[in-house]
Design a protein around this motif. Structure first.
Motif, PDB file in Angstrom:
ATOM      1  N   VAL A 186       0.871  -1.176   0.000  1.00 54.43           N
ATOM      2  CA  VAL A 186       0.000   0.000   0.000  1.00 54.43           C
ATOM      3  C   VAL A 186       0.908   1.226   0.000  1.00 54.43           C
ATOM      4  O   VAL A 186       1.613   1.496   0.984  1.00 54.43           O
ATOM      5  CB  VAL A 186      -0.921   0.008   1.227  1.00 54.43           C
ATOM      6  CG1 VAL A 186      -1.811   1.236   1.208  1.00 54.43           C
ATOM      7  CG2 VAL A 186      -1.746  -1.264   1.286  1.00 54.43           C
ATOM      8  N   GLY A 187       0.906   1.969  -1.108  1.00 55.86           N
ATOM      9  CA  GLY A 187       1.840   3.075  -1.237  1.00 55.86           C
ATOM     10  C   GLY A 187       3.263   2.554  -1.135  1.00 55.86           C
ATOM     11  O   GLY A 187       3.583   1.465  -1.623  1.00 55.86           O
ATOM     12  N   SER A 211      -5.691   4.624   7.683  1.00 57.88           N
ATOM     13  CA  SER A 211      -6.519   5.280   6.676  1.00 57.88           C
ATOM     14  C   SER A 211      -5.753   5.282   5.363  1.00 57.88           C
ATOM     15  O   SER A 211      -4.530   5.087   5.333  1.00 57.88           O
ATOM     16  CB  SER A 211      -6.876   6.713   7.097  1.00 57.88           C
ATOM     17  OG  SER A 211      -5.700   7.494   7.236  1.00 57.88           O
ATOM     18  N   PHE A 212      -6.489   5.507   4.277  1.00 59.42           N
ATOM     19  CA  PHE A 212      -5.879   5.491   2.958  1.00 59.42           C
ATOM     20  C   PHE A 212      -5.862   6.908   2.389  1.00 59.42           C
ATOM     21  O   PHE A 212      -6.898   7.568   2.309  1.00 59.42           O
ATOM     22  CB  PHE A 212      -6.658   4.571   2.021  1.00 59.42           C
ATOM     23  CG  PHE A 212      -6.471   3.109   2.318  1.00 59.42           C
ATOM     24  CD1 PHE A 212      -5.559   2.350   1.602  1.00 59.42           C
ATOM     25  CD2 PHE A 212      -7.191   2.492   3.328  1.00 59.42           C
ATOM     26  CE1 PHE A 212      -5.373   1.011   1.883  1.00 59.42           C
ATOM     27  CE2 PHE A 212      -7.014   1.151   3.620  1.00 59.42           C
ATOM     28  CZ  PHE A 212      -6.093   0.405   2.891  1.00 59.42           C
ATOM     29  N   THR A 213      -4.681   7.367   2.011  1.00 56.77           N
ATOM     30  CA  THR A 213      -4.534   8.689   1.411  1.00 56.77           C
ATOM     31  C   THR A 213      -4.655   8.571  -0.109  1.00 56.77           C
ATOM     32  O   THR A 213      -4.471   7.488  -0.679  1.00 56.77           O
ATOM     33  CB  THR A 213      -3.169   9.288   1.760  1.00 56.77           C
ATOM     34  OG1 THR A 213      -2.141   8.492   1.133  1.00 56.77           O
ATOM     35  CG2 THR A 213      -2.943   9.303   3.272  1.00 56.77           C
ATOM     36  N   PRO A 214      -4.951   9.663  -0.792  1.00 57.62           N
ATOM     37  CA  PRO A 214      -4.980   9.620  -2.260  1.00 57.62           C
ATOM     38  C   PRO A 214      -3.671   9.112  -2.861  1.00 57.62           C
ATOM     39  O   PRO A 214      -3.676   8.416  -3.870  1.00 57.62           O
ATOM     40  CB  PRO A 214      -5.260  11.072  -2.650  1.00 57.62           C
ATOM     41  CG  PRO A 214      -6.021  11.626  -1.487  1.00 57.62           C
ATOM     42  CD  PRO A 214      -5.419  10.978  -0.276  1.00 57.62           C
ATOM     43  N   ASP A 215      -2.546   9.453  -2.223  1.00 58.20           N
ATOM     44  CA  ASP A 215      -1.260   8.995  -2.752  1.00 58.20           C
ATOM     45  C   ASP A 215      -1.146   7.473  -2.684  1.00 58.20           C
ATOM     46  O   ASP A 215      -0.572   6.847  -3.575  1.00 58.20           O
ATOM     47  CB  ASP A 215      -0.108   9.636  -1.971  1.00 58.20           C
ATOM     48  CG  ASP A 215       1.243   9.215  -2.512  1.00 58.20           C
ATOM     49  OD1 ASP A 215       1.550   9.573  -3.662  1.00 58.20           O
ATOM     50  OD2 ASP A 215       1.976   8.506  -1.799  1.00 58.20           O
TER      51      ASP A 215
END
Length: 331
Positions: A186-187, A211-215
């Motif tokens: 993830v990223g 949490s998941f960021t746009p990046d």
């Protein structure tokens, strides 16, 4: 249970590779012919004997599977595995003729820094023979065999394996060569997309990010905008000790493909050649509807785990500009 494909009785795995070439071969051998089929989802596959694995084709069972680097040049690996099996008298018999049945698939690892100036013939046939000769119940994970030269978008790829059982005691194992155009993490953090299916901290126990960021959700592609077809591919072999027909093996391969979607982001791209072989050794009967569905569910989860373990166990190639290994950054 060793958490390996060889938790299926009668299955052995062997590796052979050339460190200077940065490529190799992995052979999966069956002590007795196994009913098998295939499902292909990637846009740039490289396969051998895939038509034979279609449910409508005549030959029901196979003697082995060859996975290799080298792009289309690596398809020679299956010939080496076939030669080893022929020496053992193994194969499909037509009167006095004996023909070992060895499907195969390849991934692209020709731009990873290794020396690919091998002369007239590529080394994969000999590596296939050596991999078959080395096949055993225990085998290494990470940068070995067909996974030696594998890479992903942001970390070194590799070879992983995992196994599990259904509630009824049917065993399923998966082996994956992870050379994806996308990312298994993830990223660029320590989290692996397959985290919800992890067992016993087998790939670090980091879980998913809070949490998941746009990046994290943007596309990370190997080669970026210069990525071209056929430079990637994840290869998977799923084996079970269930009794399956050839059409049921095809369905198992199709369901198991969802494990790739749980472990690689993005997946099944025009830039990948993603392939799942499914084979059954025919020891334990299963109910054909619910039983096969449950087996496919467990197989998909096991595929996701095998993919994550391949990246988690990998080591970086010793060349300038080589991608880091996951464990180099996160231990």
């Amino acid at each position: 249970m060793k958490n390996l494909l060889t938790d299926i009785s009668g299955v052995r795995v062997g590796h052979a590779h050339d460190a200077s070439v940065a490529s190799g071969v992995t052979a999966i051998l069956f002590d007795s012919p196994a009913v098998a089929s295939i499902d292909v989802r990637g846009g740039g596959p490289g396969t051998r004997e895939d038509a034979l694995l279609s449910p409508e084709s005549t030959v029901e069972a196979i003697d082995g599977i060859a996975l290799a680097g080298g792009s289309a040049l690596g398809l020679d690996a299956a010939g080496g595995v076939q030669a080893w099996l022929a020496e053992q008298g193994r194969g499909f018999r037509i009167r006095d003729a004996v023909i070992p049945i060895v499907p195969g698939a390849i991934c692209f690892d020709l731009l990873n820094g290794g020396n690919k100036a091998w002369g007239r013939f590529p080394p994969y046939r000999d590596l296939g023979y050596a991999a078959a000769n080395a096949a055993a119940d225990d085998f290494a994970l990470g940068s070995v065999g067909a996974g030696l030269g594998a890479t992903t978008a942001n970390f070194k790829g590799g070879l992983g394996s995992a196994s599990a059982q259904t509630e009824g005691g049917v065993t399923v194992g998966a082996l994956a060569v992870v050379n994806a155009v996308g990312s298994v993490t993830v990223g660029d953090g320590p989290w692996l997309w397959a985290a919800p299916f992890e067992k016993d901290n087998e790939f670090g126990g980091h879980g998913l990010p809070p949490s998941f960021t746009p990046d994290m959700l943007r596309a990370r592609l190997k080669g970026g905008p210069l990525a071209t077809p056929s430079e990637n591919t994840t290869l998977v072999v799923v084996v079970t000790d269930a009794v399956l027909t050839k059409p049921q093996a095809r369905r198992l391969a199709m369901i198991a493909q969802t494990g790739m979607a749980r472990a690689i982001y993005p997946v099944h791209a025009p830039l990948d050649g993603d392939v799942v072989f499914a084979a059954a050794t025919g020891k334990k009967p299963i109910e054909p509807l619910f039983g096969l569905t449950e087996l496919g569910m467990v197989a998909a989860n096991t595929v996701a785990r095998a993919i994550a373990r391949g990246v988690h166990a990998a080591t970086a190639l010793p060349f300038a500009g080589a991608l880091p290994a996951w464990k180099d950054r996160f231990g």
